[in-house]
Design a protein around this motif. Structure first.
Motif, short mmCIF file in Angstrom:
data_model
loop_
_atom_site.label_atom_id
_atom_site.label_comp_id
_atom_site.label_asym_id
_atom_site.label_seq_id
_atom_site.Cartn_x
_atom_site.Cartn_y
_atom_site.Cartn_z
N VAL A 263 48.24 58.17 -1.01
CA VAL A 263 46.81 57.97 -1.25
C VAL A 263 45.99 58.72 -0.22
CG1 VAL A 263 44.90 56.33 -1.42
CG2 VAL A 263 47.10 55.77 -2.44
N LEU A 264 46.08 58.31 1.04
CA LEU A 264 45.19 58.89 2.05
C LEU A 264 45.45 60.37 2.26
CD1 LEU A 264 45.03 56.02 4.68
CD2 LEU A 264 43.34 56.64 2.97
N ASP A 265 46.69 60.80 2.23
CA ASP A 265 46.96 62.22 2.43
C ASP A 265 46.55 63.07 1.22
OD1 ASP A 265 47.83 61.81 4.93
OD2 ASP A 265 49.88 62.49 4.64
N LYS A 272 38.62 60.20 3.28
CA LYS A 272 39.59 59.31 3.93
C LYS A 272 38.89 58.41 4.94
CE LYS A 272 43.22 61.45 5.30
NZ LYS A 272 44.17 62.25 6.13
N ASN A 273 38.01 59.00 5.75
CA ASN A 273 37.29 58.24 6.77
C ASN A 273 36.36 57.21 6.15
OD1 ASN A 273 38.55 59.62 8.85
ND2 ASN A 273 36.96 61.19 8.96
N LYS A 274 35.71 57.58 5.05
CA LYS A 274 34.81 56.64 4.37
C LYS A 274 35.58 55.44 3.82
CE LYS A 274 31.24 59.99 3.05
NZ LYS A 274 30.61 60.73 1.91
N LEU A 275 36.76 55.69 3.27
CA LEU A 275 37.58 54.60 2.75
C LEU A 275 37.99 53.65 3.87
CD1 LEU A 275 39.92 56.41 0.18
CD2 LEU A 275 38.10 54.79 -0.32
N LEU A 276 38.39 54.21 5.01
CA LEU A 276 38.81 53.37 6.13
C LEU A 276 37.63 52.61 6.72
CD1 LEU A 276 41.37 55.78 7.84
CD2 LEU A 276 41.86 53.74 6.50
#
Length: 286
Positions: A263-265, A272-276
């Motif tokens: 998913v993240l990669d 990716k940063n927004k999801l985290l």
């Protein structure tokens, strides 16, 4: 921790018959878009006319052949959806795709080829090794990952003399449809990104940008028979599952590692940063 493939995708699965109907409904669109990836100079109405069997004068004989071959390959995939996926099955797809277009069709390539725009030189495929690689890909739990990893492997390996992208797209659809996971249809607005990420993959062996592009091109239907995009659905599942893990006491670091490969990669860094960031309010500093 469990693999990312255990994300609860069941709610986005549809009945196999519904998936077959979906594939049939978008058959013309799939043929048209797959032909455009190959550079065919056809319009959507041209494609409809060719498939209807009517005479058309403004399209080359070669482009007409490509359209008709794709028609037969997609029809084969749909009508044989319960046939087990294998190298023999993929060869049959290529037989339809490359008929009268290449040195040989329906058999593994037996000589060297180059790939335009890159220095990548794929090895001559070995039948036993290819069968073993397909077996390992089919062992992945998540059918989406199976489809994306098969496409990545087959298109870079250049298994056949010609028609590798077309054959790989239809083979990936076989995996998706037979597992009730929708269809892969690379629309016009995604072709430039597809070509860019494919070239990047040839040059670097990193298929995550390509996977991201392909995920955006997987479509299914919800229970109300509305079209949904897998990439958006996966985003929602990531947030839901990650927050569940946080509530169970898992650290943000563990969750990031948990979702990293599939998913993240597959996401750009800003996304990716927004999801985290969406998870931090629930992490309580962990």
């Amino acid at each position: 921790m469990k693999q990312i493939c255990n994300l609860d995708l069941a709610k986005y699965k549809i009945e196999k018959e519904q998936n077959i109907i979906l594939a049939k409904k978008y058959l013309v669109s799939s043929i048209y878009n797959t032909a455009k990836i190959e550079g065919c100079n056809v319009t959507y109405p041209d494609t409809q006319t060719i498939l209807a069997g009517a005479v058309i004068n403004n399209v080359s004989v070669d482009d007409i052949q490509t359209i008709l071959n794709l028609r037969d390959a997609y029809r084969f995939m749909i009508t044989s959806i319960n046939t087990p996926f294998s190298l023999e099955y993929v060869c049959k797809i290529n037989e339809y795709v490359s008929r009268n277009e290449s040195l040989q069709w329906g058999v593994l390539r037996s000589g060297d080829v180059g790939v335009g725009g890159t220095d990548w030189k794929p090895e001559i495929p070995d039948k036993k090794n290819t069968e073993e690689k397909i077996k390992r890909i089919l062992a992945l739990n998540n059918p989406i990952d199976r489809a994306l990893e098969y496409f990545s492997y087959a298109v870079k390996s250049q298994l056949f003399w010609d028609g590798n992208k077309r054959t790989s797209i239809i083979a990936a659809n076989k995996i998706l449809v037979s597992n009730q996971c929708g269809i892969l249809n690379i629309m016009q607005e995604n072709i430039a990104e597809f070509n860019k990420t494919l070239l990047y993959y040839y040059n670097t062996n990193d298929n995550h940008p390509l996977r991201r592009c392909l995920k955006r091109s997987i479509y299914s239907i919800d229970k109300g028979f509305n079209m949904i995009n897998y990439y958006a659905a996966e985003t929602g599942l990531f947030i839901k599952t990650a927050n569940k893990l946080l509530r169970e006491g898992k650290s943000l670091h563990d969750i990031k590692e948990f979702f990293k490969k599939f998913v993240l990669d597959d996401r750009q860094n800003d996304e990716k940063n927004k999801l985290l960031e969406l998870l931090k309010p629930f992490s309580n500093g962990r």
